[in-house]
Design an enzyme around this catalytic site. Structure first.
Site, mmCIF file in Angstrom:
data_model
loop_
_atom_site.group_PDB
_atom_site.id
_atom_site.type_symbol
_atom_site.label_atom_id
_atom_site.label_comp_id
_atom_site.label_asym_id
_atom_site.label_seq_id
_atom_site.Cartn_x
_atom_site.Cartn_y
_atom_site.Cartn_z
ATOM 1 C CB SER A 189 14.124 46.568 -46.572
ATOM 2 O OG SER A 189 15.481 46.849 -45.919
ATOM 3 N N GLY A 197 14.166 54.930 -49.421
ATOM 4 C CA GLY A 197 14.647 54.305 -48.212
ATOM 5 C C GLY A 197 15.933 53.544 -48.698
ATOM 6 C CG HIS A 198 18.460 51.806 -45.467
ATOM 7 N ND1 HIS A 198 19.188 51.840 -44.398
ATOM 8 C CD2 HIS A 198 17.109 51.610 -44.860
ATOM 9 C CE1 HIS A 198 18.548 51.474 -43.411
ATOM 10 N NE2 HIS A 198 17.161 51.308 -43.603
ATOM 11 C CG ASN A 199 19.242 47.774 -48.166
ATOM 12 O OD1 ASN A 199 19.634 48.577 -46.661
ATOM 13 N ND2 ASN A 199 20.135 47.304 -48.810
ATOM 14 C CD GLN A 227 22.492 52.671 -43.506
ATOM 15 O OE1 GLN A 227 21.762 52.330 -44.297
ATOM 16 N NE2 GLN A 227 22.485 52.127 -42.047
#
Lengths: 330, 330, 330
Positions: free
Chosen positions: B243, B223-225, B182
């Site tokens: 996302s 979560g990521h993004n 990441q």
């Protein structure tokens, strides 16, 4: 590590039928027990495991006594599960290495905090200004007890627990959210156990209250000004929103969610995965989760569910039509 | 701890009807307020509590003014809840003990991290390589801010918060999962509050972004993004998968779950316990949880639900049969 | 930070069509990539983004080769997503600053714990008595590994992880709950990743077991005596209750909940938000969450759902009535 059967019965009671000199080297479930192990049968539905078990001795109640006798040594007691619970405590007490430090040197304890001299505070804990920790209470590693929060006696707080973070109090304004400072604290009674990474928020004005004997599993959220009654137990991942009032002797299954400002009376049992959106004023067992299915079946049912109201209307139309036809044909 | 009514109105405005010299010793809800307490009425549905309250003074808006006058001192203001929020801030500022340390000596701050000289870092926090902490931001105990993550000004991060752990990025291969490193970070705007044990993951390539004024309660997963727009607020136990793009001025109730790669436009309000599985492109109020019931009733309904599609087919058959009959009898 | 295309292909393979001397300064998604970026197309549904991308080079598989060729440099490989995963690892390895400390001086490691000499332990971690940490395993900040728990090789534990807190074991008694001491531990295999603030409880008698290659996201709860099979992956906010046995190569979506004492065979995939209340003995894809809707529609459908059983009875009555009518009119 070993204990003689005799020593166990001396400490915990129960009627030993068998060799008191037998050495027990471990406690084990019926299925994986060996001749050096002590096991127990609490649920009659596992009776078939009893006959097959290799355990050196088993703990049973009267209905299983005959089956136990046929296979060898046993301890007779009215409640084998409770006996087993006490046995695990005896086992731990006899075998645990001595604790050398009462307060780990890495813990950060504010000078104004009061930690009872029989309490233990683990590594990397934080006990803030004005907090109080009761007799024989144990904080494991990395527990945070915030300003002015009070923990009773004989409590056990697992790693990562956060007591007394701010409740989620916000007032809307034309410039965005305005914080409501949380001026209350958290008061936790005696004999409370709190699981890893569980959070109990401080109250907005009054305190958040957890009564004696409450047991909380891991990753639970208790919002500000919640009141949890005596001996209530909640499984992991449960959330209780602000100002909910939960009675005594309740249970909440894993990932249960209790909305804010509700009342649950004593003796309410909420199934795992259930969102409680209204007060429950009658003791009982309550449930509300979507029954899972294979994905294709779920998709068909879910699509129908989205038009369930229309389906009901269609049934109504049919009922009227049929009534009309009945009139005609009668 | 006490403040004169006059000092309160001097600081916060509002029209005082009553004795400016009255000493207020605490803030309290209407029901538990005593003569030394200042209380407020924001929700007309609690109007009956106003008449009965023992509060020394109450904060009300015009519709409740007459009722307030009948019982004694009051402060008149257009938005009593907002006034109360500001009052809690005044109260805390006047009564909080002075903070002696800007950065607690037990905090672990990487030499390359930049912590604004007006920021405060609590005990046992970790601020990693290249991270930046803005002006007047406060990290309470045991907060982790990972490499290169940026926190804006006037933010408040509660104990156990983890900013910038790796997002959950995995590629399947014949030898099992292969980790996707990441490489992004987390960027958090100004005036953001983040509750205890909440996690915001770093982005895979680009950054995860939390805009100004966002308020996150405890035990939330971002979560990521993910991108969370200005002034959006989420209650505890909520999860937002990777996302997802959530607009400004949204709210998500407790244990809401937002699936990955979705868009929620500005002004979307998601009820507690709702799983949002598709994008929401129209502002509004959205819900989807199973209504709870007593367990026996739930079991009957759940069993029927598992065959809901078949029930719809049966209704279709009935409709056709009836149409046929109508033809015959007409 | 930059890598030549040639160096990338030398390290990871793939067929480069284009300028090996091109410097790549970052990895980026197709949509935000610039001429200095390397991007990838793994999902054919984003093919339209390929043509429009400004990326200096793209990673593609055969079906997209023609489209890639039309826009410039590309790397051809059978599995672009896997290639991209390995590329992120290469990128991180080449650009990460050297780690100076193997064990951060603020970590608290019991003298009897065994930490492999190639493992790394971050700031403010706690590794308790008798715990073991395998080769090349990394504990990030504030991780707790409790007594006698074992972590395999090449694992990655993110901040706030708690391994080996007590399972939730209680026996009811007339004086309230009696604690069942948790005498087992946790055994974690090799190549396991565990997300921030996730908790894995120690077993009651036997151990809780996480097999090789398992990947757990953030804020997950794994109860005592759970067994998770090889290469199973679970998304954030998932809960697995005690003694559940989950097979290999399973996936659980976010906020999935697995009840206790169940078995899920290998290859079971559980959708996000699904509560699994019975064993699943057949591989496949399973779902059970309430489909969300705008609140007004949900309210109507939910009200009908609460009487779904009655609706089915009404349909039955209609069917009988119609059969009667058919008899009459035939």
């Amino acid at each position: 590590m070993a204990l003689q059967l005799e020593a166990i019965v001396d400490a915990l009671g129960g009627e030993l039928h068998g060799d008191g000199g037998r050495m027990i080297e471990r406690l084990a479930p019926l299925q994986s027990a060996t001749a050096e192990a002590l096991s127990f049968l609490s649920n009659p539905k596992f009776a078939k495991d009893l006959a097959a078990s290799q355990a050196g001795c088993v703990i049973v109640s009267a209905p299983a006594e005959e089956a136990a006798r046929l296979r060898g040594d046993y301890i007779l007691t009215p409640d084998p599960y409770l006996y087993f619970a006490r046995l695990t405590q005896l086992w731990k007490a006899r075998h645990a290495p001595p604790e050398v430090e009462r307060i780990h040197p890495s813990a950060v304890i504010h000078p104004t905090a009061q930690v009872d001299e029989t309490a233990r505070v683990g590594p990397l804990c934080v006990v803030e200004r004005g907090a109080r920790i009761g007799a024989q209470t144990v904080l494991k590693a990395s527990v945070t007890v915030s300003e002015n929060c009070v923990i009773g006696a004989r409590c056990l707080l697992h790693p990562g627990v956060v007591i007394g973070a701010d409740g989620f109090g916000l007032a809307p304004s034309s410039q965005g959210w305005v914080k409501i400072e949380q001026l209350g604290a958290v008061r936790i009674g005696d004999d409370v156990e709190i699981g890893a990474n569980t959070c109990i928020d401080r109250g907005a004005l009054d305190d958040t209250v957890i009564e004696d004997g409450v047991k909380l599993d891991n990753l639970i959220q208790i919002g500000h000004n919640v009141h949890v009654g005596r001996n209530t137990a909640m499984a992991a991942c449960t959330g209780v929103a602000g100002s909910a009032r939960i009675g005594a002797n309740c249970t909440v299954g894993g990932a249960g969610m209790i909305s804010g400002h509700l009342t649950l009376v004593d003796g309410v049992h909420v199934t795992a995965g259930t969102l409680v959106s209204r007060s429950i004023l009658k003791p009982g067992h309550y449930t509300g989760f979507f029954p899972f299915d294979d994905n294709a079946a779920w998709e068909k049912n879910a699509a129908t569910l989205r038009n369930l109201h229309a389906l009901r209307e269609r049934v109504k139309v049919l009922e009227k039509a049929l009534a009309r036809n009945d009139d005609k044909t009668s």
